[in-house]
Design a protein around this motif. Structure first.
Motif, mmCIF file in Angstrom:
data_model
loop_
_atom_site.group_PDB
_atom_site.id
_atom_site.type_symbol
_atom_site.label_atom_id
_atom_site.label_comp_id
_atom_site.label_asym_id
_atom_site.label_seq_id
_atom_site.Cartn_x
_atom_site.Cartn_y
_atom_site.Cartn_z
ATOM 1 N N LEU A 12 0.854 -1.182 0.000
ATOM 2 C CA LEU A 12 0.000 0.000 0.000
ATOM 3 C C LEU A 12 0.889 1.230 0.000
ATOM 4 O O LEU A 12 1.877 1.282 0.715
ATOM 5 N N ARG A 13 0.532 2.223 -0.824
ATOM 6 C CA ARG A 13 1.268 3.484 -0.727
ATOM 7 C C ARG A 13 0.353 4.676 -0.968
ATOM 8 O O ARG A 13 -0.658 4.576 -1.662
ATOM 9 N N LEU A 14 0.735 5.782 -0.334
ATOM 10 C CA LEU A 14 0.036 7.042 -0.553
ATOM 11 C C LEU A 14 0.756 7.725 -1.715
ATOM 12 O O LEU A 14 1.969 7.923 -1.664
ATOM 13 N N ALA A 33 6.854 10.597 -4.765
ATOM 14 C CA ALA A 33 7.456 9.981 -5.953
ATOM 15 C C ALA A 33 7.616 8.475 -5.783
ATOM 16 O O ALA A 33 8.033 7.995 -4.734
ATOM 17 N N GLN A 34 7.266 7.766 -6.838
ATOM 18 C CA GLN A 34 7.450 6.308 -6.869
ATOM 19 C C GLN A 34 8.942 5.996 -6.895
ATOM 20 O O GLN A 34 9.698 6.733 -7.539
ATOM 21 N N PRO A 35 9.362 4.913 -6.276
ATOM 22 C CA PRO A 35 10.774 4.531 -6.394
ATOM 23 C C PRO A 35 11.128 4.326 -7.879
ATOM 24 O O PRO A 35 10.325 3.782 -8.628
ATOM 25 N N GLN A 36 12.322 4.789 -8.269
ATOM 26 C CA GLN A 36 12.670 4.750 -9.699
ATOM 27 C C GLN A 36 12.945 3.332 -10.209
ATOM 28 O O GLN A 36 12.655 3.023 -11.334
ATOM 29 N N LYS A 89 -11.351 25.326 13.202
ATOM 30 C CA LYS A 89 -11.808 25.712 11.868
ATOM 31 C C LYS A 89 -11.917 24.455 10.991
ATOM 32 O O LYS A 89 -11.330 23.414 11.309
ATOM 33 N N GLY A 90 -12.637 24.592 9.919
ATOM 34 C CA GLY A 90 -12.831 23.442 9.036
ATOM 35 C C GLY A 90 -11.605 23.198 8.176
ATOM 36 O O GLY A 90 -10.803 24.099 7.958
ATOM 37 N N PHE A 91 -11.449 21.957 7.727
ATOM 38 C CA PHE A 91 -10.335 21.637 6.820
ATOM 39 C C PHE A 91 -10.755 20.516 5.889
ATOM 40 O O PHE A 91 -11.796 19.872 6.099
ATOM 41 N N SER A 92 -9.941 20.297 4.887
ATOM 42 C CA SER A 92 -10.229 19.217 3.953
ATOM 43 C C SER A 92 -8.913 18.551 3.522
ATOM 44 O O SER A 92 -7.933 19.234 3.230
ATOM 45 N N ILE A 93 -8.923 17.223 3.551
ATOM 46 C CA ILE A 93 -7.730 16.464 3.121
ATOM 47 C C ILE A 93 -8.212 15.413 2.119
ATOM 48 O O ILE A 93 -9.177 14.695 2.396
ATOM 49 N N SER A 94 -7.569 15.355 0.973
ATOM 50 C CA SER A 94 -7.940 14.296 0.036
ATOM 51 C C SER A 94 -6.670 13.697 -0.562
ATOM 52 O O SER A 94 -5.602 14.325 -0.504
ATOM 53 N N GLY A 95 -6.792 12.508 -1.081
ATOM 54 C CA GLY A 95 -5.575 11.898 -1.629
ATOM 55 C C GLY A 95 -5.857 10.601 -2.344
ATOM 56 O O GLY A 95 -6.975 10.070 -2.314
ATOM 57 N N ASN A 96 -4.804 10.122 -3.014
ATOM 58 C CA ASN A 96 -4.907 8.850 -3.739
ATOM 59 C C ASN A 96 -3.960 7.831 -3.125
ATOM 60 O O ASN A 96 -2.805 8.151 -2.840
ATOM 61 N N PHE A 97 -4.479 6.641 -2.971
ATOM 62 C CA PHE A 97 -3.663 5.512 -2.512
ATOM 63 C C PHE A 97 -3.565 4.502 -3.637
ATOM 64 O O PHE A 97 -4.417 4.450 -4.527
ATOM 65 N N ARG A 98 -2.548 3.668 -3.544
ATOM 66 C CA ARG A 98 -2.478 2.520 -4.451
ATOM 67 C C ARG A 98 -2.173 1.286 -3.620
ATOM 68 O O ARG A 98 -1.329 1.318 -2.727
ATOM 69 N N GLU A 99 -2.901 0.238 -3.890
ATOM 70 C CA GLU A 99 -2.644 -1.030 -3.209
ATOM 71 C C GLU A 99 -2.402 -2.055 -4.304
ATOM 72 O O GLU A 99 -3.321 -2.384 -5.059
ATOM 73 N N TYR A 344 15.209 13.127 -5.914
ATOM 74 C CA TYR A 344 13.775 13.089 -6.278
ATOM 75 C C TYR A 344 12.893 12.641 -5.095
ATOM 76 O O TYR A 344 11.673 12.779 -5.142
ATOM 77 N N GLN A 345 13.531 12.134 -4.044
ATOM 78 C CA GLN A 345 12.758 11.674 -2.879
ATOM 79 C C GLN A 345 12.708 12.734 -1.771
ATOM 80 O O GLN A 345 12.234 12.469 -0.686
ATOM 81 N N ARG A 346 13.242 13.936 -2.072
ATOM 82 C CA ARG A 346 13.243 15.012 -1.058
ATOM 83 C C ARG A 346 12.214 16.069 -1.408
ATOM 84 O O ARG A 346 12.096 16.451 -2.573
#
Ligand SMILES: Nc1ncnc2c1ncn2[C@@H]1O[C@H](COP(=O)(O)OP(=O)(O)OP(=O)(O)O)[C@@H](O)[C@H]1O
Ligand SMILES: [Mg+2]
Length: 355
Positions: A12-14, A33-36, A89-99, A344-346
């Protein structure tokens, strides 16, 4: 270190997160970033000056990951007893995962004007078993977990899909109770206490593996607990030159963990280890222990906490060697930690990178 227990069943990764109106962040989007290459470690290091949002980003990653087991359109009431000053206060977080090869998205919104409900939406992974969060116990746990993510407690958070190490973490100098052998019983025990003395998750796991290695205790796979103990002793030996000698029960039902120094043969309590030794041993053990069967997203705020420069330099390499299939997201001030990954991982946050 033995890895022969490892049977990874899913990865699983975000991949992407969008944060709006969370603490000092107005709007921020990050691609992890995905591992190269296939054997490259999956590590992202976030760096910045103080107060620019590193901890806030990790908190948002954890808040989003906590929703993976929720249903689409689920509403969860925020219990203000857990933090009356939080989320004004209100907030919003959204994102994509891959499994593995499946992608799914999640979003979590909170609006205090909307009767303090977290609203969770989004497609979820077909691999994940959704929980019914509406019962009292689950609601309590959801709110307690949010409290831990926001640094209101000094324990690490170990969840089905992620591990979260906040920067206030500490291996508590109080001993676990015998009843904590039973995994599911942390919560009721905490709640029945007059004053909540947090017991380190790490110490509870040590107790479990040590006690369950005893042939008289009939509950868990002995082979597994033997393997867990062996790994724990390897970490203790590598970083502190000690091994677990014995557990000493006290009349108040608590258990002290005694270590033996391999050279001097001195025997002393686990709490006698240095803060850096406790930090690195507990972090490595908890990560290895919690992800030995199924990989997770590992979020660590200030992984350099208590560590000297040499250990900061080898930290990423050893983390990945210890548990190679996890996704690691680290927030740090340490140049040594940042330089241990590819450019690329920083991610470097600057004053103008957060709108
Ligand atoms: N409720 C809030 N509303 C607006 N801004 C907030 C709120 N809470 C915190 N902040 C601000 O948001 C920022 C939070 O920063 P965060 O803790 O994420 O920084 P950091 O990069 O981890 O810093 P450090 O390196 O010191 O740990 C701070 O500048 C803080 O003043
Ligand atoms: Mg911080």
């Amino acid at each position: 270190m033995s890895k022969n227990m490892r049977t990874i069943s899913s990865l699983l990764r975000l991949e992407h997160i969008k944060i709006e109106n969370y603490k000092g962040i107005d709007c921020l989007e990050i691609d992890f970033a995905q591992p190269q290459f296939e054997d490259s470690p999956d590590v992202t290091v976030i760096g910045s000056q103080n107060g620019l949002g590193k901890t806030s980003i990790l908190e948002c990653c954890a808040l989003l990951a906590i929703t993976i087991t929720c249903h689409h359109n689920e509403l969860i009431k925020f219990d203000r007893r857990h933090g009356s000053d939080l989320f004004k206060k209100g907030f919003s977080i959204s994102g994509n995962f891959r499994e593995e090869d499946l992608q799914f998205s999640r979003s979590l919104t909170f609006d205090p004007k909307d009767d303090n409900y977290f609203k969770i939406t989004g497609k979820s992974s077909p691999k994940t078993i959704k929980k019914n969060n509406t019962n009292k116990e689950s609601l309590h746990n959801f709110n307690k977990n949010i409290e831990t993510i926001l640094g209101q407690t000094s324990n690490q958070l170990s969840m089905e899909h992620f591990l979260f190490f906040n920067s206030y973490r500490k291996i508590q100098e109080s001993s676990p109770e015998l009843g904590m052998l039973v995994h599911k019983s942390y919560e009721p025990i905490f709640r029945n206490r007059m004053y909540e003395t947090p017991i380190s998750l790490f110490k509870i796991e040590i107790l479990r593996s040590f006690m369950l290695d005893n042939p008289l205790l009939d509950q868990i796979d002995k082979q597994e607990s033997h393997e867990v103990l062996k790994n724990l002793n390897d970490f203790l030996n590598q970083y502190a030159g000690v091994k677990i000698k014995k557990l000493v029960p006290h009349t108040n039902n608590t258990i002290d963990i005694l270590l033996e120094h391999q050279k001097s043969k001195d025997i002393f309590s686990f709490d006698g280890l240095s803060s850096g030794q406790k930090e690195i041993i507990s972090t490595f053990f908890l990560i290895w222990y919690s992800t030995r069967v199924k990989s997770k997203i590992i979020l660590i705020d200030e992984p350099e906490l208590h560590l000297n420069r040499d250990w900061q330099q080898t930290l990423v390499r050893d983390l990945v060697k210890n548990a190679p299939n996890n996704q690691y997201i680290l927030a740090t001030h340490s140049i040594e930690v940042a330089e241990a990954v590819e450019p690329y991982q920083r991610i470097l946050l600057e004053k103008n990178s957060i709108k």
